[in-house]
Motif scaffolding. Structure first.
Motif, mmCIF file in Angstrom:
data_model
loop_
_atom_site.group_PDB
_atom_site.id
_atom_site.type_symbol
_atom_site.label_atom_id
_atom_site.label_comp_id
_atom_site.label_asym_id
_atom_site.label_seq_id
_atom_site.Cartn_x
_atom_site.Cartn_y
_atom_site.Cartn_z
ATOM 1 N N ARG A 1 0.819 -1.210 0.000
ATOM 2 C CA ARG A 1 0.000 0.000 0.000
ATOM 3 C C ARG A 1 0.855 1.264 0.000
ATOM 4 O O ARG A 1 0.461 2.287 -0.554
ATOM 5 C CB ARG A 1 -0.933 -0.005 1.208
ATOM 6 N N ALA A 2 2.018 1.192 0.620
ATOM 7 C CA ALA A 2 2.880 2.372 0.722
ATOM 8 C C ALA A 2 3.804 2.543 -0.481
ATOM 9 O O ALA A 2 4.330 3.637 -0.707
ATOM 10 C CB ALA A 2 3.715 2.288 2.003
ATOM 11 N N ALA A 3 4.003 1.471 -1.252
ATOM 12 C CA ALA A 3 4.957 1.516 -2.369
ATOM 13 C C ALA A 3 4.447 2.396 -3.507
ATOM 14 O O ALA A 3 3.265 2.383 -3.835
ATOM 15 C CB ALA A 3 5.221 0.101 -2.879
ATOM 16 N N ARG A 4 5.362 3.131 -4.129
ATOM 17 C CA ARG A 4 5.033 4.000 -5.257
ATOM 18 C C ARG A 4 5.510 3.367 -6.555
ATOM 19 O O ARG A 4 6.495 2.617 -6.576
ATOM 20 C CB ARG A 4 5.682 5.370 -5.096
ATOM 21 N N ARG A 5 4.837 3.709 -7.630
ATOM 22 C CA ARG A 5 5.248 3.224 -8.949
ATOM 23 C C ARG A 5 6.671 3.718 -9.271
ATOM 24 O O ARG A 5 7.000 4.887 -9.070
ATOM 25 C CB ARG A 5 4.291 3.731 -10.023
ATOM 26 N N GLY A 6 7.513 2.813 -9.768
ATOM 27 C CA GLY A 6 8.856 3.181 -10.185
ATOM 28 C C GLY A 6 9.921 3.116 -9.111
ATOM 29 O O GLY A 6 11.110 3.264 -9.417
ATOM 30 N N GLN A 7 9.528 2.879 -7.851
ATOM 31 C CA GLN A 7 10.527 2.809 -6.789
ATOM 32 C C GLN A 7 11.084 1.393 -6.666
ATOM 33 O O GLN A 7 10.481 0.423 -7.134
ATOM 34 C CB GLN A 7 9.931 3.233 -5.447
ATOM 35 N N ALA A 8 12.239 1.268 -6.014
ATOM 36 C CA ALA A 8 12.800 -0.052 -5.724
ATOM 37 C C ALA A 8 12.031 -0.647 -4.558
ATOM 38 O O ALA A 8 11.774 0.029 -3.555
ATOM 39 C CB ALA A 8 14.271 0.071 -5.376
ATOM 40 N N ILE A 9 11.632 -1.911 -4.670
ATOM 41 C CA ILE A 9 10.869 -2.537 -3.586
ATOM 42 C C ILE A 9 11.583 -3.749 -2.988
ATOM 43 O O ILE A 9 11.248 -4.192 -1.899
ATOM 44 C CB ILE A 9 9.475 -2.979 -4.068
ATOM 45 N N GLY A 10 12.552 -4.302 -3.693
ATOM 46 C CA GLY A 10 13.236 -5.487 -3.198
ATOM 47 C C GLY A 10 14.365 -5.867 -4.130
ATOM 48 O O GLY A 10 14.684 -5.142 -5.078
ATOM 49 N N ARG A 11 14.959 -7.011 -3.869
ATOM 50 C CA ARG A 11 16.072 -7.490 -4.704
ATOM 51 C C ARG A 11 15.800 -8.931 -5.109
ATOM 52 O O ARG A 11 15.417 -9.755 -4.266
ATOM 53 C CB ARG A 11 17.396 -7.387 -3.952
#
Length: 241
Positions: free
Chosen positions: A83-93
């Motif tokens: 819910r907090a993640a934004r489009r285009g950001q890094a979220i994991g590896r």
């Protein structure tokens, strides 16, 4: 006039040779120009991801909690993170030894997001939500993270490291579907990882889908557990009853 024709002929031959060399380079390896751009973007994403890992406050899971309880805590953390993640950001590896892959995963599968690296389809879940996790990537451009996706074999490991937990998946198989086949986006009622790339290379008529199931989960502040164990225990209890 003859001299001009000879120059034109020489130019056309040289252009043809260069085009052939370029095609071979991209076919055998990848597009070097888009690779430089993605390499630069991955550097920025990796630094951003490091800051996220440092600042993230993962929920503490009591040692006495059963596996089912651990799964619920991880699922809640995954939902909040999604819910907090934004489009285009890094979220994991994502790490795939078979592909020699170790890259930051981008949130989104739109054109701009996929130029930065492999991306999570926004309509799918985050790892740990016990639903479909769908990650797409290029095969010939932008560092070509899934260039050799057709080399993956049953049992190959795929590791996805998130701030709240690390997930290890084992490949179970693959399918080749038409590019307009949206059935691959339908989520089952359990955790399923799908890696997707265009097929064949240089074309977008079909999609190559690799399927993998979770075999180990390591919460950031909890005990590692086997997500298959509750299913096995339930099956055993059902058989004995």
């Amino acid at each position: 006039m003859r001299r001009r024709l000879r120059l034109l002929g020489t130019f056309l031959v040289a252009a043809g040779v260069l085009a052939l060399v370029w095609t071979v380079v991209v076919w055998r390896w990848q597009d070097p120009f888009t690779a430089l751009y993605t390499h630069w973007e991955q550097g920025k994403l990796s630094r951003s991801l490091e800051r996220q890992f440092e600042s993230y406050r993962a929920p503490r899971i009591p040692q006495s909690l059963a596996v089912a309880g651990e799964e619920r805590v991880v699922a809640r953390a995954a939902l909040a993170y999604r819910r907090a993640a934004r489009r285009g950001q890094a979220i994991g590896r994502i790490v795939v030894p078979r592909l020699g892959l170790n890259m930051a995963v981008v949130n989104g599968t739109d054109h701009d997001s996929l130029t930065k690296g492999p991306g999570r389809y926004l309509g799918s879940a985050m790892p740990g939500q016990n639903r479909l996790v769908y990650i797409a990537g290029h095969r010939t451009t932008y560092l070509a993270p899934f260039s050799a996706i057709d080399h993956m074999r049953k049992g190959d490991r795929v590791t996805i490291r998130m701030p709240y937990a690390t997930f290890v998946y084992a490949v179970t198989g693959y399918r080749i579907v038409r590019s307009d086949d949206l059935a691959v986006l339908h989520s089952p009622h359990h955790e399923l990882l799908e890696l997707q790339a265009c097929h064949p290379r240089f074309f977008a008529t079909h999609r190559y889908i690799v399927y993998a199931l979770p075999v180990r989960v390591m919460p950031a502040r909890g005990r590692p557990y086997d997500p298959r164990r509750p299913l096995a225990e339930a099956a055993t209890e059902g058989a004995s009853g």
